[in-house]
Design an enzyme around this catalytic site. Structure first.
Site, PDB file in Angstrom:
ATOM      1  N   ASP A 455       0.823  -1.208   0.000  1.00 49.37           N
ATOM      2  CA  ASP A 455       0.000   0.000   0.000  1.00 49.37           C
ATOM      3  C   ASP A 455       0.858   1.260   0.000  1.00 49.37           C
ATOM      4  O   ASP A 455       1.929   1.299   0.617  1.00 49.37           O
ATOM      5  CB  ASP A 455      -0.897  -0.002   1.244  1.00 49.37           C
ATOM      6  N   GLU A 510       1.440  -0.312  -5.164  1.00 49.28           N
ATOM      7  CA  GLU A 510       0.456   0.739  -5.449  1.00 49.28           C
ATOM      8  C   GLU A 510       1.224   2.046  -5.707  1.00 49.28           C
ATOM      9  O   GLU A 510       1.493   2.816  -4.797  1.00 49.28           O
ATOM     10  CB  GLU A 510      -0.509   0.919  -4.273  1.00 49.28           C
TER      11      GLU A 510
END
Length: 656
Positions: A455, A510
């Protein structure tokens, strides 16, 4: 997995391919004759006429196969999903044994090997050489000072609470790095939250506190399984704090408590392979699935997966959701909110306990059972891991652990993420690297996750976190003073460690910036991810739906966005993920159908109908199809978006 297997009509298509193959093998002459006769008519026919003829050909093919015969007649009793996701069968007493890979040698080049895919990157050559040299120096220092990468990445076997031996006695070792602390002890249910003289730890020259608790005379541990505990310390500021150990394996919050407590999780008995017993450790039974050529990812949140207004459990997800996911044609799940987070509404992105599985959904052993069942079904299990920042929570997390703001994090303004209201890791700190590298290995080693979606990687790689900044594609935007080289090198290290240790590991980053060489192997001087998330695609669909009518769509612009990715760097495409379904925007379905979703979704003859809904369902399918086809080397969909969410998903809250 073949693309045609993703639709409800997959079986029909399989049968069509099988029958057609047979016709071609046995009737080559007839096939050639039909083709020759039909060619002039086809060339002059309209698109609609061609489509009608194709439909007639499909009907005739099925009729020749036998109208009254199942389209799955040649599959030897298998169900459709067995074709793309074969279930694994092993003996009842079989236990899975991890096959670790061998450490890789660091190649002898200057870090510019990845330039062979893009000669224009030579303008950034000095930056690549600098970070490659830093990467090699850290790896060498780990070998010299820590006994190698293998040992360094298993910090969880040394820190926290572990069974061990001291001076010929068996017991529990507790170790905690807290360099700013002046004193530290363990408190909990085992000592009625009041430390005895032998419950105080000793600090070594590296800032690590050590405590050994020998077993009782009857052989039982001083700290029993499921026992609540904390470490009590005098901080650098002179104040006393109760903290949850940073390496704790489970943390819980009782109904009558506001704060979480650390819990010593170490079942004394070992269960049989595949056995789910609340008092026994889980023994994995099924092997990891082979690494798919193309991922079809079902992104999901266990707690939110129930049709009922409640927090769903690992075992309920295992029983109810995994078969559905497999039947839909997905070969991978990506699970959000696994690492413990005190605030449920953070969707798991404000982590407080990095080594603890979220207790809201069940025990660690129940999560292991979920993953093992997914492996039985041939489903790869990815975890949404958060190493980009940490919760500012001091009562439940690792922030200000020893009374200083610089223990695992940068101090001052640099250590605070102004947008996310969280702490920013210091990726150049030795113990931070040990903590995070061990964390990445822990979840794959202990729980058998198959990989990660990292993330917030853009936030990690740049001092400006990618906020209020527009990336235009100039290389100086990626390779300059705004780049956090320590963070990029950490990402190279973690990709190195994961891919060496677990040969089938999958890592997805990401990254919205589009950093070049992000998805080239670390051996070439790249960052080392297998995939980048194609985040621009979802934004493009929202832009199209907001700004343009159906007949104004610029297909060239849409196709450009879908295919705009760097050569030889794989991407995961998606039309919408949790970002659209949970926070910040509306789902595609709601953009298309709005309030008509609430009143006009009934079957014909069963309730009100609406052309808005008919249009919306058709465009929803088209958007997903073109994204699946052009958007990347793999595909992702968030839980429930296969049929469209009304507005967005929300959590149970006390104010509702």
């Amino acid at each position: 997995m073949k693309l045609f297997s993703r639709t409800v009509e997959s079986g029909v298509r399989i049968q069509r391919r099988t029958v057609t193959k047979g016709r071609h093998e046995n009737c080559d002459a007839n096939h050639s004759k039909r083709t020759a006769v039909n060619r002039p008519a086809v060339e002059s026919a309209s698109a609609l006429e061609i489509l009608k003829r194709e439909n007639e050909l499909l009907k005739s093919t099925l009729e020749e196969a036998g109208a009254d015969t199942s389209v799955y007649q040649n599959l030897n009793g298998l169900i459709p999903e067995d074709i793309w996701s074969p279930a694994t069968t092993v003996p009842d007493d079989h236990a899975f044994i991890e096959q670790y890979g061998a450490p890789s040698e660091t190649p002898h080049h200057d870090g510019t090997e990845c330039f062979k895919w893009d000669n224009t990157m030579w303008s950034a050559a000095e930056h690549f050489k600098y970070r490659w040299n830093k990467f090699k120096n850290i790896k060498n220092a780990i070998d010299v000072n820590e006994g190698g990468f293998e040992k360094f990445s298993q910090g969880y076997k040394h820190f926290g609470l572990n069974r061990g031996e001291h001076e010929g006695k068996i017991g529990i070792w507790y170790r905690e790095w807290a360099p700013g602390a002046k004193a530290l002890c363990l408190v909990g249910e085992f000592n009625a939250w009041s430390p005895k003289d032998d419950h105080w730890a000793v600090k070594n020259s590296f800032g690590v506190w050590e405590l050994f608790l020998a077993d009782n005379e009857d052989g039982t541990p001083v700290i029993l399984h499921r026992t609540k505990l904390k470490c009590r310390l005098e901080g650098a500021d002179g104040n006393w704090y109760d903290r949850i150990p940073a390496w704790i394996k489970w943390a819980t919050q009782d109904m009558n408590e506001i704060q979480f407590n650390g819990v010593h999780w170490q079942p004394e008995e070992k269960g049989a392979p595949g056995e789910v017993d609340p008092e026994k450790s889980y023994t994995f039974k099924y092997p990891r699935p082979e690494k798919p050529r193309s991922l079809k990812i079902y992104e999901c949140h266990v707690g939110m997966s129930s049709a009922e207004p409640k927090i769903n459990s690992y075992l309920e997800f295992r029983k109810d959701m995994l078969p559905r996911i497999r039947k839909l044609g997905y070969n991978a799940i990506q699970i959000m909110a696994i690492q413990e987070h005190a605030y449920y509404g953070s969707f798991g992105y404000h982590v407080t306990n990095f080594f603890a599985a979220s207790s809201r959904c069940g025990t660690p052993e129940e999560l292991k059972a979920l993953i093992d069942e997914a492996h039985r079904l041939g489903i790869v299990v990815l975890m949404d891991i958060v190493h980009s920042h940490a919760s500012k929570n001091t009562g439940d997390g690792i922030n200000m652990f020893d009374g200083t703001d610089s223990m695992y994090f940068h101090s001052g303004a640099r250590g605070n993420h102004w947008m996310w209201d969280s702490r920013v890791f210091n990726y150049g700190n030795w113990e931070t690297m040990r903590f995070l590298l061990s964390n990445a290995r822990w979840w794959m080693d202990e729980y058998k996750f198959d990989g990660y979606r990292f993330d917030g990687v853009t936030s990690m790689m740049y001092h400006h976190h990618g906020l209020s900044y527009t990336f235009t594609g100039r290389y100086d935007e990626y390779f300059g003073l705004s780049t956090d080289v320590d963070a990029v090198v950490y990402l190279m290290l973690v990709n190195n460690m994961l891919h060496d240790t677990f040969p089938t590991a999958i890592t997805i980053g990401e990254d919205v910036s589009g950093m070049p060489a992000f998805c080239r192997p670390w051996q070439e001087g790249g960052v080392g991810f297998d995939y980048r998330l194609q985040m621009a695609i979802a934004d493009k669909w929202i832009e199209v739906l907001k700004k343009y009518g159906d007949h104004q769509w610029g297909m060239g612009d849409i196709v450009h966005t879908l295919t705009n990715r760097r050569y030889m760097e794989a991407c995961v495409g998606y039309a919408e993920s949790h970002d659209q379904a949970l926070v910040g925007d509306k789902t595609i379905a709601f953009w298309l159908m709005d309030k008509d979703m609430y009143d006009c979704m009934a079957l014909p003859g069963k309730g009100p109908q609406s052309p808005t809904v008919d249009r919306g369902i058709a465009l929803h399918k088209m958007i997903r199809l073109v994204t699946l086809t052009l958007g990347g080397e793999s595909y992702l969909n968030f839980m429930g978006n296969e049929f469209g969410h009304p507005e967005w998903i929300d959590f149970p809250r006390v104010d509702r």
